[in-house]
Enzyme design. Structure first.
Site, PDB file in Angstrom:
ATOM      1  N   TYR A 129       6.616   9.261   0.862  1.00  0.00           N
ATOM      2  CA  TYR A 129       7.516   9.098   1.959  1.00  0.00           C
ATOM      3  C   TYR A 129       6.914   8.542   3.219  1.00  0.00           C
ATOM      4  CZ  TYR A 129       4.685  13.487   2.934  1.00  0.00           C
ATOM      5  OH  TYR A 129       3.595  14.326   3.197  1.00  0.00           O
ATOM      6  N   HIS A 157       1.543   8.273   1.985  1.00  0.00           N
ATOM      7  CA  HIS A 157       2.021   7.187   2.851  1.00  0.00           C
ATOM      8  C   HIS A 157       1.618   5.802   2.477  1.00  0.00           C
ATOM      9  CE1 HIS A 157       3.066  10.755   4.921  1.00  0.00           C
ATOM     10  NE2 HIS A 157       1.953  10.863   5.554  1.00  0.00           N
TER      11      HIS A 157
END
Length: 335
Positions: free
Chosen positions: A263, A310
């Site tokens: 995400y 990430h």
């Protein structure tokens, strides 16, 4: 005799002028040096010298030479839901599936029950859904990278209308490099901190339990642990709470990070959020150090820049591309 007298008088005048010329030269040099050091923070590496003449531009007020490129248009969605409110709390099925996938079972909560508790507590409106009609809104997004140290960017940051700071990045003791002004503080439970009454709390809910914590922090104060210990309450103005919509988070993940990582990072979400609410976006304190590592400007603990969750490298490259496309201004630090 008269000619000799005139020559003597002129010599005396010139002799008296020498100290004055020296003082004038010294004063001029001092002024030049002061101006130089005052503007040191404005000097950016490579293409980063351009500031006002290449101001970032997103909205239709842009001049023709700043129209959207194919690359930008393929990613930027002007109608995406930005902030969460009672009118858009019913999530699309694809948004729900994506957001639900971020949440681990022990921490999963009933979405309908939690969302119904939320909006009576906080402003139920979609602030900053479009560019301000009567004002060119300038924004500074301030990350926490150690490359801010020695940058002297503080005055530039404080000159913007909105100054968005991410997580717990402090200002005290670092004003020269990071400024002192904060209008928006980006938080989630694990990064919660107390805010003054004038600062907007922009809340990023990565899971339903995050929203439940937000409710608890302003009411019962019973949630003290999520993945790790979190504050049971915080000081903040509940009338200035803004909650990022899960649809926006999914949009950033799919359109801007192109499904890299699990995400988007808080910092990258903030950059794209700023593109949607600001006419001019200035980005500070992002990126790794020159040796490929990253540390906060307020501590020296080194961590890998590309986190497992990430896509740090990809996000940074996208910010650079946005700078090249003149959609924002990326300020590179000195270390």
């Amino acid at each position: 005799m008269r000619r000799a007298t005139l020559q003597g008088n002129m010599a005396m005048v010139l002799h008296k002028l020498k100290p004055l010329r020296f003082v004038t030269l010294l004063l001029s040099s001092t002024i030049i040096l002061c101006l130089y050091f005052e503007n040191t923070g404005k000097l950016l590496n490579d293409t980063y010298h351009r500031v006002s003449e290449n101001a970032a531009c997103v909205y239709r007020t842009c001049s023709p030479d700043r129209e959207r490129t194919d690359w930008f248009s393929a990613r930027y969605a002007p109608t995406v839901q930005l902030l969460y409110n009672s009118r858009n709390r019913a999530l699309r099925r694809d948004v729900w599936r994506w957001w639900r996938g971020l949440q681990k079972e022990p921490y999963f909560r009933n979405y309908t029950t939690v969302s119904r508790k939320l909006f009576p507590l906080f402003p139920d409106k979609n602030n900053y859904s479009e560019s301000h009609p009567n004002h060119w809104r300038t924004c500074a997004v301030v990350g926490n990278s150690g490359n801010l140290l020695g940058s002297h960017f503080g005055p530039i940051i404080d000159s913007k209308d909105f100054v968005m700071r991410i997580n717990r990045g402090p200002t005290k003791g670092f004003e020269e490099d990071v400024g002192s002004k904060t209008t928006h503080r980006i938080l989630y439970p694990e990064s919660a901190m107390n805010l003054d009454n004038s600062t907007h709390l922009v809340f990023f809910p990565f899971k339903i339990l995050d929203i439940e914590w937000l409710i608890s922090a302003f009411t019962t104060k019973h949630i003290r642990r999520i993945y790790k210990d979190v504050p049971s309450t915080i000081t903040a103005n509940k009338d200035k709470v803004m909650i990022l919509h899960p649809e926006f988070m999914k949009y950033v993940y799919e359109k801007w990070t192109e499904n890299h990582g699990r995400y988007p990072s808080t910092g990258f979400l903030t950059v794209i959020f700023a593109l949607h609410i600001c006419d001019e976006v200035h980005v500070f304190g992002f990126g790794a150090t020159k040796d490929g590592n990253w540390h906060h400007y307020f501590d020296q603990t080194l961590t890998p820049y590309a986190y497992e969750s990430h896509a740090g490298d990809f996000e940074y490259e996208t910010i650079i591309r946005l700078h090249q496309e003149k959609k924002l201004l990326m300020y590179k630090g000195w270390t």
